[in-house]
Design a protein around this motif. Sequence first.
Motif, PDB file in Angstrom:
ATOM      1  N   TRP A   1     -17.551  11.986 -60.435  1.00 14.04           N
ATOM      2  CA  TRP A   1     -16.548  10.585 -60.423  1.00 14.04           C
ATOM      3  C   TRP A   1     -16.619   9.723 -59.334  1.00 14.04           C
ATOM      4  O   TRP A   1     -16.888   8.493 -59.238  1.00 14.04           O
TER       5      TRP A   1
ATOM      6  N   SER B   1     -16.860  17.722 -61.115  1.00  9.10           N
ATOM      7  CA  SER B   1     -15.972  16.550 -61.625  1.00  9.10           C
ATOM      8  C   SER B   1     -15.738  15.474 -60.621  1.00  9.10           C
ATOM      9  O   SER B   1     -15.845  14.333 -60.645  1.00  9.10           O
TER      10      SER B   1
ATOM     11  N   LEU C   1      -8.197   7.074 -64.152  1.00 10.23           N
ATOM     12  CA  LEU C   1      -9.092   8.198 -64.257  1.00 10.23           C
ATOM     13  C   LEU C   1      -9.184   9.075 -63.225  1.00 10.23           C
ATOM     14  O   LEU C   1      -8.972  10.435 -63.078  1.00 10.23           O
ATOM     15  N   LEU C   2      -9.170   8.495 -61.837  1.00  5.28           N
ATOM     16  CA  LEU C   2      -9.511   9.531 -60.732  1.00  5.28           C
ATOM     17  C   LEU C   2      -8.205  10.227 -60.342  1.00  5.28           C
ATOM     18  O   LEU C   2      -8.134  11.405 -60.015  1.00  5.28           O
TER      19      LEU C   2
ATOM     20  N   TRP D   1      -4.767  10.458 -70.492  1.00  2.01           N
ATOM     21  CA  TRP D   1      -4.236   9.569 -69.645  1.00  2.01           C
ATOM     22  C   TRP D   1      -5.538   9.250 -69.008  1.00  2.01           C
ATOM     23  O   TRP D   1      -6.036   8.085 -68.611  1.00  2.01           O
ATOM     24  N   ALA D   2      -6.374  10.261 -68.254  1.00  2.00           N
ATOM     25  CA  ALA D   2      -7.505  10.102 -67.881  1.00  2.00           C
ATOM     26  C   ALA D   2      -8.493   9.395 -68.703  1.00  2.00           C
ATOM     27  O   ALA D   2      -9.223   8.662 -68.408  1.00  2.00           O
TER      28      ALA D   2
ATOM     29  N   GLY E   1      -7.846   5.676 -69.260  1.00  3.76           N
ATOM     30  CA  GLY E   1      -8.486   5.099 -67.976  1.00  3.76           C
ATOM     31  C   GLY E   1     -10.006   4.827 -68.037  1.00  3.76           C
ATOM     32  O   GLY E   1     -10.583   3.954 -67.866  1.00  3.76           O
TER      33      GLY E   1
ATOM     34  N   CYS F   1      -5.545  10.924 -62.855  1.00  2.00           N
ATOM     35  CA  CYS F   1      -5.183  11.926 -63.739  1.00  2.00           C
ATOM     36  C   CYS F   1      -6.145  13.110 -63.937  1.00  2.00           C
ATOM     37  O   CYS F   1      -5.724  14.238 -63.673  1.00  2.00           O
ATOM     38  N   ILE F   2      -7.344  12.811 -63.693  1.00  2.00           N
ATOM     39  CA  ILE F   2      -8.385  13.898 -63.462  1.00  2.00           C
ATOM     40  C   ILE F   2      -8.299  14.820 -62.384  1.00  2.00           C
ATOM     41  O   ILE F   2      -8.611  15.738 -62.137  1.00  2.00           O
TER      42      ILE F   2
ATOM     43  N   GLY G   1      -4.105   6.460 -58.049  1.00  2.00           N
ATOM     44  CA  GLY G   1      -4.321   7.328 -59.085  1.00  2.00           C
ATOM     45  C   GLY G   1      -3.241   8.529 -59.143  1.00  2.00           C
ATOM     46  O   GLY G   1      -2.646   8.725 -59.961  1.00  2.00           O
TER      47      GLY G   1
ATOM     48  N   ALA H   1      -0.408   9.320 -61.707  1.00  2.00           N
ATOM     49  CA  ALA H   1       0.001  10.713 -62.121  1.00  2.00           C
ATOM     50  C   ALA H   1       1.203  11.311 -62.110  1.00  2.00           C
ATOM     51  O   ALA H   1       2.060  11.743 -63.176  1.00  2.00           O
TER      52      ALA H   1
ATOM     53  N   VAL I   1      -4.776  14.927 -69.108  1.00  2.00           N
ATOM     54  CA  VAL I   1      -6.233  14.392 -69.444  1.00  2.00           C
ATOM     55  C   VAL I   1      -6.144  13.222 -70.495  1.00  2.00           C
ATOM     56  O   VAL I   1      -7.080  12.277 -70.222  1.00  2.00           O
TER      57      VAL I   1
END
Lengths: 200, 168
Positions: free
Chosen positions: B151, B147, B43-44, B72-73, B76, B46-47, A41, A45, B70
Motif C-alpha cells: 500500500w 500489505s 484505507l491506510l 472501512w478500509a 476507503g 484502518c488496514i 488514517g 480508525a 476491514v
Amino acid sequence: MEFLTWLENTEFCTWIRGSGSIWAYPLILTLHTTGMGILVGFNWALDLRLLGIARQIPVLAMEKFFKVMWIGFWLNLITGIVLLAADATTKMTSWVFGVKMLFIVLAMIVLVKMEKTVFRNPASLRKSPPSSAGPLIQTSRQTLRTGSQAAAVLEPSLAGEAQYEPANAKLLAILSLVFWTLSITAGRLMAYLGPQTGIK
Amino acid sequence: MWNEFLIFSKWLETTHLSHLMAGGWKWGWPACETLHFIGLSMLLGCIGVVDLRMLGVGKSMPGAPVHKLVPWAVAGFLINAITGVLFFIGAPHQYIKNVAFLFKMLFLVVAGINILLFYTTGMLKRVEALGPGEEAPVGAKVISAVSIFSWLMVLYWGRMLPFVGNAF
C-alpha cells in the motif's frame, strides 16, 4: 516578506524546488502524503472505534496507536516545513494555507485531548461497567480517584472495559473526523485556490 | 490487445464524462483529488491498525473485533477506485504510457493477491481466534508486512505520477 524571499532562495530551497531530482521535491511530498495517511488514517480508525464501530475492541488497547500517530505528525511537521520554505512567499500569503493550518491545529488539539481525557484519565469513563466485573472496577475507580497507582489499577479494568464508552469520546471523534476532512480538503485546494506558483 | 486498449482510451477521451473531468467542470478534478486523499487515509489507517496488530503493536486487542475495521478500509479503497477510474477517464493519455502508473497498478495487484491469500489460506480463522495479547501466526505477520509495504508503494508511485511520467 524579505525574510520569506530570502528563505525561498536559499540554496537548499532552490534545490528542493527546482532541481528536478526525484530525491528533492517529489520525495518530500511523498513523505508528507505518507505522514498524512498515518496520522489521519490511524486517528480515523480510533474515531470509528469511539463512535461504536468494532465495539469489542477494548478502547484502552488502542492507546499504542498514539505513538504511530505522533510519528506521522512529526514526519509531516518536518516535511511540511521544508515544503513551506521552498514556496514561502506564496504559501505564507495564501488564505487557503491559513485555513489548512487552522484545521490541523484544531484536529491536533482534539487528538491531544483524546489522548489526555479518554486514554490517560479513566475517571472520564462514563457508563458503569457490566455488573459481573462491577466490584473489581468499583474498587479500581475508587483507588483512581485518590490518584495513586493509576497505571496499576488500569489493567484489571481492561476486561470489562469494552462495553462502556468514555465520556465526550463521541464528540471528540466527530470533531476529529470533521477537522481532518477539512484540513485535507484545504490542503488539496491549495493547488487551485489562492496565489499559485505552479508547484504541485 | 495493446492496440485495442489504445483505441479504447482514445474513445474514452471523447466521452462527456472525460470532458467534465478534464476541465469541463472546473471542480471535477480537484474534488476527486480531495476524495482520493480522504480514501487513502481511510484505507491506510484502518488496514494499518489490523496489520500492526498482527505485527505486535496494540497486541492486547483480540483478533476478531479488529477485523471489523476491514470494511472501512474497503470503503476507503472503493472511494479511491472510483475517483481513480474518473482520473483515468479524464486524461487516459497521461497514464497509459506512464511508468509510475504501471508500477502503481503492479503494487495494487500485489496488494490484491496478498488479500486473496489471507482469505483463502484459512488465515482469517486463525487470526479471528486470537485472544488479547496472543501472538499472530508467522503467515499472518508476513501477509501484514506485505500489505503495509504494497500500500505504501501504491501511494509512492501514485505520488510519482507527475514527476516520473508527467501526469498532472
